[in-house]
Scaffold this active site. Structure first.
Site, PDB file in Angstrom:
ATOM      1  N   LEU A  38      33.990  34.410  39.366  1.00 42.38           N
ATOM      2  CA  LEU A  38      33.406  34.224  38.040  1.00 42.38           C
ATOM      3  C   LEU A  38      34.061  33.050  37.322  1.00 42.38           C
ATOM      4  O   LEU A  38      35.257  32.825  37.461  1.00 42.38           O
ATOM      5  CB  LEU A  38      33.611  35.478  37.174  1.00 42.38           C
ATOM      6  N   CYS A  39      33.280  32.356  36.546  1.00 48.02           N
ATOM      7  CA  CYS A  39      33.717  31.303  35.642  1.00 48.02           C
ATOM      8  C   CYS A  39      34.609  30.282  36.355  1.00 48.02           C
ATOM      9  O   CYS A  39      34.121  29.517  37.152  1.00 48.02           O
ATOM     10  CB  CYS A  39      34.390  31.907  34.412  1.00 48.02           C
ATOM     11  N   HIS A  40      35.924  30.270  36.118  1.00 42.95           N
ATOM     12  CA  HIS A  40      36.823  29.325  36.786  1.00 42.95           C
ATOM     13  C   HIS A  40      37.214  29.800  38.189  1.00 42.95           C
ATOM     14  O   HIS A  40      37.867  29.060  38.933  1.00 42.95           O
ATOM     15  CB  HIS A  40      38.081  29.098  35.943  1.00 42.95           C
ATOM     16  N   PRO A  57      35.537  30.078  40.997  1.00 43.37           N
ATOM     17  CA  PRO A  57      35.118  29.273  42.146  1.00 43.37           C
ATOM     18  C   PRO A  57      36.086  28.142  42.512  1.00 43.37           C
ATOM     19  O   PRO A  57      36.066  27.664  43.641  1.00 43.37           O
ATOM     20  CB  PRO A  57      33.757  28.715  41.723  1.00 43.37           C
TER      21      PRO A  57
END
Length: 143
Positions: free
Chosen positions: A129-131, A133
């Site tokens: 999620l969000c950062h 990856p």
């Protein structure tokens, strides 16, 4: 398997430090849904250091999230070390929550890269999620 950061300070271009970690909502809300679906968790960090959370973003009014946090607090203080996990046979998925902290040491983690390759080879779901990856960059570090 929940992969978290044990890094809380991100260096900025102006040489100041940003207090960070995993974002509590991005970590705990999905875990709450996973738990409600019948899953249990192991938590791991790069060094087996305690999980760092962006406590400034903690949802103080959400009792379900607060209860889950209390339930997993001991695991968060003493997580597994990523390099000590040699098999994913006991896991259904890898979950990497967001928060700026996961961009500090996880993208260069050889151990995480190895686990993500293993998960891919086993057709195991990987959820970020969000950062989160940014941690997929670790797959390029494996020798």
């Amino acid at each position: 398997l929940v992969v978290c950061t044990d890094e809380a300070l991100m260096s900025m271009e102006n040489e100041k430090k940003f207090n960070t970690g995993n974002h509590p909502v991005e970590m705990l809300v999905p875990m709450l849904h996973f738990q409600n679906a019948g899953f249990a968790f192991d938590i791991a960090t790069e060094t087996a250091g305690a999980v760092c959370l962006e406590m400034w973003a903690f949802p103080e009014k959400d009792d379900a999230v607060k209860d889950l946090h209390k339930t997993i607090e001991a695991q968060m203080k003493q997580p597994k070390k990523l390099a000590d996990i040699k098999s994913l046979d006991d896991y259904a998925a890898i979950f990497v929550p967001g928060g700026h902290g996961c961009m500090i040491n996880l993208p260069t983690s050889v151990a995480l890269g190895s686990l993500l390759h293993m998960a891919h080879d086993q057709n195991m779901p990987t959820v970020t999620l969000c950062h989160g990856p940014s941690t997929l960059l670790s797959t390029a570090t494996e020798g």
